[in-house]
Design a protein around this motif. Structure first.
Motif: not given
Length: 597
Positions: A533-540
């Protein structure tokens, strides 16, 4: 019709100056040469005219004042004549005191009076045409002129009622215009102590005695000089039978509160001066032509000079404009040849100045154009080939859409509505995909596309899935990027619900918060691990042009398009709890369809 012809003529005159630099340059040089000279000429003419006008005003005001003084002196002389009769002790023996008494018999008084008036008339016959004397003591009127002297008891005359004067106790001093080149001075004879009326005298005076005064004022040959009464009526004009000056103008000037003065108009200068205690006015009118004639020599010289310089300036302007613009016109003609696809033109002898630089750049540009034409020709062929292939590729989705519509029709004919419903959903899905519209659609269209996708998924999972869509009516007309919801819903199945044994639930909620639209898509799937979830949020959270494509390529694409269209403050926001579910919130501005973003 006439206005149309005038407009057409004006356009014909103006058009050459709009399209030709040569004409513009010529006009500019003519204006630079002629305009200052014209302004100087106009200023000199106006200054000369103003100076002459000031001199005319100053000199004539002085003349009018002197003329009024001489007028008063002339009238004082006439008044002295009447005073000489009052001081005659035989005619008025008790003028200073006592009762009025007559000395001698009536015949003696009559004869003495006639002789006295004749003597007075003879001494002043150049100026006086008639003398009349009223003696209250005798109750008679005595009249002497060039023909004879008479005595009468008829006291009422066309001009004066002597009987009424004798019965009053008021002093009388009148100036009457007779209209035959004469005027009359009428005054009562009053006893000095108590002002009792003893008689009266009337002097009929020739106006020509005032000619010497008027000649002094009549200094301009084309001017008008006349004597008027207090109401502005002409009493005497020795120079012309008709007065060109408007009577209304004279009356308005004399009725003003300022007394003597002058008025300037487009026609000329009107001077007026009161005399004889305001009973008569000396009026003079000088036409404006007199002033303009004085400035005509300066004006003529200035006009001739201006015309000569204008001719020289025009000739020089034409020559300079022709020489200066000749290379520009040559360059323009070459460009026009290029416009009609003639690329063989070339300027062989470029100049060494700035225009020469343009000519060399034109030759270089022409060579470059030839190269670009070849490149463009090849690119056009390749583009048409790609278009043909694209149209061929577009045939397949259309064919599939039509085929699904045919299958749905067969299902209905065989009484299988469930198959028709699913086929319709697949068909609408394809139609929405291939429809040629802008990148922005309404929230209602996008929700309908998501419903069709969920309808197809229900075909696979039957009763395992429960779908709930709740949207505010005011949000349905707002715009959203196309294919924004379906990729998120698809992620719910592939990453959230698959592998979950319990019942599945997907909830889509659309609501308006202030001036923004918030769309939340929630599932009760397995959720997302905290590290992922942290990776996805960083990407967005990265800028739209810096986002990477990975496992979440669908939502990354949606997020990037939203940020590019509306700004970095909008996009996707994900919250999730492991083993509990995931919620994706899509935030966009609330813009109605057709409204500029």
């Amino acid at each position: 019709m006439r206005i149309k012809w005038v407009n057409h003529a004006l356009r014909g005159i103006v058009r050459p100056f709009q399209i030709s630099l040569r004409y513009k340059l010529m006009l500019l040089m003519v204006l630079i040469a002629v305009l200052p000279l014209s302004l100087v000429t106009l200023f000199a003419t106006k200054t000369t005219k103003h100076s002459l006008a000031s001199e005319v005003i100053r000199s004539n005001e002085s003349r009018m004042e002197w003329a009024a003084k001489y007028f008063d002196e002339k009238f004082d002389q006439l008044q002295a004549v009447s005073y000489s009769l009052l001081l005659d002790s035989t005619l008025f023996p008790n003028a200073n005191d006592g009762a009025v008494q007559s000395e001698g018999t009536p015949s003696f008084v009559n004869q003495y009076t006639i002789d006295r008036l004749k003597s007075l008339y003879s001494a002043n016959n150049k100026n006086i045409a008639q003398v009349a004397l009223y003696l209250k003591s005798q109750n008679r009127l005595y009249v002497v002129d060039k023909d004879a002297g008479i005595s009468t008891d008829r006291l009422k005359t066309p001009q004066v009622d002597w009987g009424a004067i004798g019965r009053s106790h008021e002093s009388l001093n009148l100036l009457l215009n007779n209209g035959k080149n004469t005027f009359s001075i009428v005054r009562s004879m009053n006893r000095f102590p108590d002002r009792e009326v003893l008689g009266g005298v009337k002097l009929e005076v020739r106006w020509k005695m005032m000619n010497s005064v008027l000649d002094m004022v009549h200094s301009e040959s084309n001017s008008e000089v006349f004597v008027a009464d207090a109401d502005g009526n002409v009493m005497y004009n020795p120079y012309s039978e008709r007065i060109a000056t408007e009577p209304e103008t004279v009356k308005a000037a004399l009725a003003g509160p300022g007394g003597q003065g002058y008025k300037e108009s487009k026609r000329g200068f009107l001077f007026y001066q009161p005399s004889v205690s305001g009973q008569v006015w000396i009026v003079k009118f000088i036409p404006m032509e007199y002033v303009t004639e004085g400035a005509s020599s300066t004006l003529n010289f200035s006009l001739i000079t201006a015309l000569a310089f204008a001719i020289v300036a025009i000739a020089a302007s034409v020559l300079i404009a022709y020489i200066t613009t000749r290379p520009i016109i040559r360059l323009t003609q070459s460009m026009k040849a290029v416009e009609i696809q003639n690329f063989e033109v070339d300027i062989r002898e470029p100049r060494s100045d700035e225009i020469g630089t343009l000519e060399r750049r034109f030759n270089s540009m022409l060579g470059r154009i030839k190269e670009l034409i070849q490149t463009e020709y090849k690119a056009t062929i390749e583009k048409r080939t790609a278009q043909v292939k694209a149209m061929q590729a577009q045939i397949n989705p259309h064919f599939l859409h039509n085929a699904l519509q045919a299958i749905g029709g067969i299902a209905l004919s065989r009484n299988v509505p469930e198959i028709n419903e699913h086929v319709r959903a697949i068909s609408d899905l394809f139609r929405y995909t291939i429809r040629m519209k802008s990148d922005l659609v309404t929230v209602a269209d996008e929700l309908e596309h998501a419903r069709n996708y969920l309808q197809i998924q229900k075909l696979r999972f039957q009763s395992m899935i429960e779908v709930r869509i709740d949207a505010d009516e005011e949000c349905l007309g707002c715009t959203i990027p196309k294919f924004s919801l379906q990729p998120i819903v698809e992620n719910c199945f592939f990453h959230g619900l698959e592998g979950k044994m319990d019942a599945w639930s997907i909830t889509i909620r659309v609501e308006k918060v202030l001036d923004e639209i918030e769309i939340s898509i929630a599932d009760n799937g397995i959720g997302i691990e905290e590290s992922r979830l942290a990776d996805i949020r960083r990407q967005l959270s990265q800028p739209a042009d810096g986002q990477e494509n990975g496992e979440s390529m669908g939502i990354s694409n949606v997020n990037a398009r939203i940020k590019l269209l509306f700004g970095d403050e909008y996009g996707l926001f994900i919250s999730s709890e492991w083993k509990a579910g995931t919620t994706v919130k899509l935030l966009i501005p609330a813009h109605e369809e057709g409204e500029k973003t």
